[in-house]
Design a protein around this motif. Structure first.
Motif, PDB file in Angstrom:
ATOM      1  N   VAL A 114      -3.138 -12.139  16.487  1.00  0.00           N
ATOM      2  CA  VAL A 114      -3.097 -10.675  16.355  1.00  0.00           C
ATOM      3  C   VAL A 114      -2.027 -10.188  17.323  1.00  0.00           C
ATOM      4  O   VAL A 114      -1.988 -10.614  18.484  1.00  0.00           O
ATOM      5  N   PRO A 141      -0.666   1.182   4.371  1.00  0.00           N
ATOM      6  CA  PRO A 141       0.076   2.422   4.191  1.00  0.00           C
ATOM      7  C   PRO A 141       1.125   2.642   5.295  1.00  0.00           C
ATOM      8  O   PRO A 141       0.859   2.449   6.472  1.00  0.00           O
ATOM      9  N   ASN A 170       0.812  -1.209   0.000  1.00  0.00           N
ATOM     10  CA  ASN A 170       0.000   0.000   0.000  1.00  0.00           C
ATOM     11  C   ASN A 170       0.855   1.273   0.000  1.00  0.00           C
ATOM     12  O   ASN A 170       2.084   1.228   0.063  1.00  0.00           O
ATOM     13  N   TYR A 188     -10.281  -7.553   9.732  1.00  0.00           N
ATOM     14  CA  TYR A 188      -9.292  -6.718  10.440  1.00  0.00           C
ATOM     15  C   TYR A 188      -9.302  -5.284   9.935  1.00  0.00           C
ATOM     16  O   TYR A 188      -8.561  -4.451  10.435  1.00  0.00           O
ATOM     17  N   LEU A 189     -10.156  -5.012   8.936  1.00  0.00           N
ATOM     18  CA  LEU A 189     -10.262  -3.643   8.415  1.00  0.00           C
ATOM     19  C   LEU A 189     -11.615  -3.079   8.818  1.00  0.00           C
ATOM     20  O   LEU A 189     -12.606  -3.807   8.866  1.00  0.00           O
ATOM     21  N   VAL A 244      -2.248 -10.922  11.946  1.00  0.00           N
ATOM     22  CA  VAL A 244      -2.405  -9.483  11.745  1.00  0.00           C
ATOM     23  C   VAL A 244      -1.511  -8.753  12.746  1.00  0.00           C
ATOM     24  O   VAL A 244      -1.594  -8.984  13.950  1.00  0.00           O
TER      25      VAL A 244
HETATM   26  C1  LIG Z   1      -5.215  -5.141  14.941  1.00  0.00           C
HETATM   27  C2  LIG Z   1      -6.504  -4.380  14.861  1.00  0.00           C
HETATM   28  C3  LIG Z   1      -7.363  -4.987  13.750  1.00  0.00           C
HETATM   29  C4  LIG Z   1      -7.287  -4.394  16.177  1.00  0.00           C
HETATM   30  O1  LIG Z   1      -7.380  -5.702  16.708  1.00  0.00           O
HETATM   31  P1  LIG Z   1      -8.477  -6.144  17.801  1.00  0.00           P
HETATM   32  O2  LIG Z   1      -7.918  -7.249  18.580  1.00  0.00           O
HETATM   33  O3  LIG Z   1      -9.752  -6.395  17.071  1.00  0.00           O
HETATM   34  O4  LIG Z   1      -8.568  -4.888  18.744  1.00  0.00           O
HETATM   35  P2  LIG Z   1      -9.849  -4.080  19.267  1.00  0.00           P
HETATM   36  O5  LIG Z   1     -10.205  -3.045  18.260  1.00  0.00           O
HETATM   37  O6  LIG Z   1     -10.935  -5.040  19.718  1.00  0.00           O
HETATM   38  O7  LIG Z   1      -9.243  -3.367  20.546  1.00  0.00           O
HETATM   39  C5  LIG Z   1      -8.895  -4.088  21.714  1.00  0.00           C
HETATM   40  C6  LIG Z   1      -7.973  -3.246  22.564  1.00  0.00           C
HETATM   41  O8  LIG Z   1      -6.682  -3.146  21.947  1.00  0.00           O
HETATM   42  C7  LIG Z   1      -6.353  -1.774  21.678  1.00  0.00           C
HETATM   43  N1  LIG Z   1      -5.757  -1.733  20.355  1.00  0.00           N
HETATM   44  C8  LIG Z   1      -6.332  -2.088  19.174  1.00  0.00           C
HETATM   45  N2  LIG Z   1      -5.452  -1.945  18.178  1.00  0.00           N
HETATM   46  C9  LIG Z   1      -4.304  -1.510  18.715  1.00  0.00           C
HETATM   47  C10 LIG Z   1      -3.048  -1.177  18.178  1.00  0.00           C
HETATM   48  N3  LIG Z   1      -2.795  -1.299  16.864  1.00  0.00           N
HETATM   49  N4  LIG Z   1      -2.073  -0.771  19.022  1.00  0.00           N
HETATM   50  C11 LIG Z   1      -2.307  -0.650  20.344  1.00  0.00           C
HETATM   51  N5  LIG Z   1      -3.505  -0.961  20.919  1.00  0.00           N
HETATM   52  C12 LIG Z   1      -4.475  -1.375  20.123  1.00  0.00           C
HETATM   53  C13 LIG Z   1      -7.690  -1.034  21.702  1.00  0.00           C
HETATM   54  O9  LIG Z   1      -7.503   0.315  22.030  1.00  0.00           O
HETATM   55  C14 LIG Z   1      -8.422  -1.804  22.750  1.00  0.00           C
HETATM   56  O10 LIG Z   1      -7.971  -1.383  24.001  1.00  0.00           O
HETATM   57  P3  LIG Z   1      -8.951  -1.357  25.283  1.00  0.00           P
HETATM   58  O11 LIG Z   1      -9.383  -2.784  25.502  1.00  0.00           O
HETATM   59  O12 LIG Z   1      -8.084  -0.818  26.363  1.00  0.00           O
HETATM   60  O13 LIG Z   1     -10.081  -0.469  24.900  1.00  0.00           O
HETATM   61  C15 LIG Z   1      -6.228  -2.863  14.604  1.00  0.00           C
HETATM   62  O14 LIG Z   1      -5.300  -2.394  15.560  1.00  0.00           O
HETATM   63  C16 LIG Z   1      -5.632  -2.593  13.257  1.00  0.00           C
HETATM   64  O15 LIG Z   1      -4.424  -2.506  13.119  1.00  0.00           O
HETATM   65  N6  LIG Z   1      -6.480  -2.432  12.197  1.00  0.00           N
HETATM   66  C17 LIG Z   1      -6.030  -2.308  10.829  1.00  0.00           C
HETATM   67  C18 LIG Z   1      -5.840  -0.870  10.405  1.00  0.00           C
HETATM   68  C19 LIG Z   1      -5.252  -0.820   9.033  1.00  0.00           C
HETATM   69  O16 LIG Z   1      -4.095  -1.114   8.799  1.00  0.00           O
HETATM   70  N7  LIG Z   1      -6.028  -0.411   8.054  1.00  0.00           N
HETATM   71  C20 LIG Z   1      -5.526  -0.411   6.691  1.00  0.00           C
HETATM   72  C21 LIG Z   1      -6.198   0.633   5.866  1.00  0.00           C
HETATM   73  S1  LIG Z   1      -5.637   0.486   4.208  1.00  0.00           S
END
Ligand SMILES: CC(C)(COP(=O)(O)OP(=O)(O)OC[C@H]1O[C@@H](n2cnc3c(N)ncnc32)[C@H](O)[C@@H]1OP(=O)(O)O)[C@@H](O)C(=O)NCCC(=O)NCCS
Length: 242
Positions: free
Chosen positions: A201, A152, A133, A219-220, A185
């Motif tokens: 994860v 990205p 990306n 995961y998105l 992920v």
């Molecule tokens: C990994 C990911 C999917 C989240 O995973 P998850 O296990 O479903 O996490 P949740 O959203 O349920 O959050 C759970 C906890 O972890 C924390 N958390 C989530 N992602 C985090 C990260 N990347 N870094 C630090 N903490 C994170 C949340 O704040 C939450 O904390 P809390 O329990 O204290 O409120 C997300 O971090 C991520 O990276 N998404 C992808 C974004 C991306 O790259 N998009 C691409 C666009 S092109």
């Protein structure tokens, strides 16, 4: 020049369209999308129909290939499999934005998309149906297995191995020599300093495994494209060859 279709008319599909237009190697005929209304416009191109209608559309528009523009690694595979079942000899093309930097002896598989500002250094190997990306960086001798992705600004050091279907999310960094398993992920902003197993994860700095992960788990964030598509429909003029 080959006539191609873009499968997936979401925001990601529109970025892929932009890359293909700038690369100027293919003639885009329109989009294929199962969930959007046929004959609507997406960025000025018509949504021609669904995957099931491909055999008819291929004949009608002399389409010889296509590219699957779906950001989620697992859903992208499902769609590739479906198309291959409907049209067994369908050709999938890859595309790289002219402002991506691709080093010497890099290999790039079919169906892979390289976005603007991406840097892929010497001897890296990128498999089939991967996404590198915007502004992501894959350093020398690293390997991305099929259906893996760098979001990205994600970056790796040299000799990193990323397993099939695994995703390094926004802005995450992976130090050199690390192996990451399949269907894993790495969350946004993580700093990976140790190997990571399959089906987990992990995030944080240094990254920690926070939970297990099933194949295909989303995961998105959900797309908000249905709203923006309406705006596009009203603003765009038809550019399709229809
Ligand atoms: C990994 C990911 C999917 C989240 O995973 P998850 O296990 O479903 O996490 P949740 O959203 O349920 O959050 C759970 C906890 O972890 C924390 N958390 C989530 N992602 C985090 C990260 N990347 N870094 C630090 N903490 C994170 C949340 O704040 C939450 O904390 P809390 O329990 O204290 O409120 C997300 O971090 C991520 O990276 N998404 C992808 C974004 C991306 O790259 N998009 C691409 C666009 S092109």
């Amino acid at each position: 020049m080959k006539n191609i279709v873009i499968i997936g008319a979401s925001g990601h599909g529109n970025v892929v369209l932009d890359i293909i237009e700038k690369e100027a190697d293919f003639n885009v005929i329109g989009f294929i999308d199962t969930y959007k209304h046929k004959c609507r416009l997406a960025n000025g191109y018509q949504i021609l129909g669904t995957e099931e209608e491909l055999p008819y559309l291929i004949d009608k528009f002399n389409i010889t290939a296509g590219i699957v523009a779906i950001g989620d690694n697992w859903i992208r595979k499902k769609v590739v499999d479906k198309i291959t079942e409907i049209v067994p000899n369908f050709e999938f093309v890859s595309s790289a934005h002219p402002q991506a930097v691709i080093g010497r002896d890099v290999t790039i598989g079919v169906g892979t998309i390289i976005m603007p500002g991406a840097i892929i250094n010497s001897n890296a190997q990128i498999g089939d149906f991967c996404i590198v990306n915007t502004n992501a960086s894959l350093d020398h001798d690293s390997v991305m297995a099929n259906y893996s992705s760098l979001a990205p600004r994600a970056s790796t050091g040299g000799h990193v191995n990323l397993g099939a279907f695994s995703a390094i999310c926004l802005g995450a960094s992976v130090i050199e020599g690390i192996t990451i398993g399949t269907h894993t992920v790495v969350g946004a902003g993580a700093v990976v300093v140790n190997h990571i197993d399959s089906h987990v994860v992990a995030y944080g700095s240094p990254s920690q495994v926070v939970r297990e992960r099933q194949e295909g788990e989303p995961y998105l964030a959900k797309s908000k494209d249905s709203k923006s598509e309406m705006v596009v429909i009203h603003k765009s003029k038809e550019r399709s060859t229809l």
